[in-house]
Design an enzyme around this catalytic site. Structure first.
Site, short mmCIF file in Angstrom:
data_model
loop_
_atom_site.label_atom_id
_atom_site.label_comp_id
_atom_site.label_asym_id
_atom_site.label_seq_id
_atom_site.Cartn_x
_atom_site.Cartn_y
_atom_site.Cartn_z
N ALA A 28 0.81 -1.22 0.00
CA ALA A 28 0.00 0.00 0.00
C ALA A 28 0.84 1.26 0.00
O ALA A 28 0.39 2.31 -0.45
CB ALA A 28 -0.93 -0.01 1.21
N ASP A 147 3.39 -5.20 12.43
CA ASP A 147 2.94 -5.85 11.19
C ASP A 147 3.76 -7.10 10.93
O ASP A 147 4.17 -7.37 9.80
CB ASP A 147 3.03 -4.89 10.00
CG ASP A 147 2.20 -5.36 8.80
OD1 ASP A 147 1.28 -6.19 9.00
OD2 ASP A 147 2.46 -4.90 7.68
#
Length: 294
Positions: A28, A147
């Site tokens: 992203a 993450d």
């Protein structure tokens, strides 16, 4: 959605020092290329991985995120099991993060292509302990990844060395109200689908929970649920049925007991990283025996 940038293949930056070869992946916030570096000191050639992000307004929130990513990655760049960050190059249009290249690629694709563990407890321990050691070293320096997943762990071709990568969502805060940060399958219950800012989640605990999902993923090539909420049928069954993991996956009693200590809905009772490491070392096998499967 993955970021779309013009192709950089065969283009150069930094007066020709770096030449881009092929695209390795996209996310992203940036894309990653394999590149070759010509080292001026001895004219040698070195393969690198270079993350490319679009340049943004220096006063914007995306600029804050980019700066945070590079600063926190630089802070742990010399950790044994963290991908080394060599340089950050900024131009009018782009930000380039020059890192070590790992020929084995990311751990997700590696394990699903090669099934490297397949009952090999010693090998799985060696790999997972490197990951947990890398996370522990980051935490010691006040960096919390948020993450962690196999896609953000790089490996060499022989799986003898693995390193944590992608600090785009990392933070230096021990508690956070930035909910839904990371990938849902790896988020702890306090982080996923939450919005109550009166109850921030513990970022070290978020990393420890993600490590538990990673360990199960490495062992059985699957994750236990889509998200750790009661709206998820698999997670709800895990909460209500203590035999759920063993009924679903061919894991040993030792791994099952360990995962229950990680996947607790009471954050204060969760394992510390040191306890997690010791428990992994003590596991005799991660899988059911043939007799148990039968």
């Amino acid at each position: 959605m993955p970021l779309v940038l013009p192709s950089f293949s065969l283009k150069t930056i930094d007066d020709g020092r770096y030449r881009f070869l092929d695209l390795l992946g996209s996310g992203a916030y940036g894309v990653v290329y394999r590149a070759v570096e010509r080292v001026p000191e001895d004219s040698s050639l070195v393969i690198r991985a270079i993350k490319i992000m679009p340049a943004v307004d220096p006063l914007s929130h995306p600029a804050v995120l980019q700066t945070r990513e590079t600063k926190l990655h630089e802070l742990v760049s010399n950790v044994e099991n963290v991908v080394t960050l060599h340089r950050v190059i900024r131009t009018k249009d782009h930000v380039f993060i020059v890192m070590d290249y790992f020929e084995g690629g990311d751990l997700f694709n590696f394990i699903h292509k090669h099934s490297p563990f397949a009952g090999n407890t010693a090998r799985l321990k060696r790999v997972f302990l490197q990951i947990i050691d890398g996370v522990a070293a980051c935490h010691k320096r006040g960096v919390y990844h948020r993450d962690l997943k196999p896609e953000n762990i790089m490996t060499n071709a022989s799986l003898s060395r693995v390193c944590i990568s992608d600090f785009g969502l990392a933070t230096s805060r021990r508690s956070s109200t930035a909910f839904n940060t990371g990938s849902k399958r790896y988020m702890c219950p306090e982080c996923v689908d939450c919005s109550d800012t009166d109850y921030p989640y513990d970022t070290p605990r978020a990393d420890t929970w993600a490590l538990g999902i990673i360990l199960l993923h490495l062992a059985v090539l699957r994750v236990p649920w889509y998200k750790a909420t009661l709206t998820d049928a698999s997670f709800r069954q895990y909460i209500t049925d203590p035999t759920h993991l063993r009924n679903t996956f061919p894991i040993s009693p030792a791994l099952d007991a360990l995962l229950h200590r990680v996947f607790t809905i009471v954050p204060e009772s969760a394992l510390s990283l040191a306890e997690f490491r010791a428990a992994v070392e003590a596991v005799d096998t991660f899988w059911m025996s043939r007799a148990e499967i039968a």
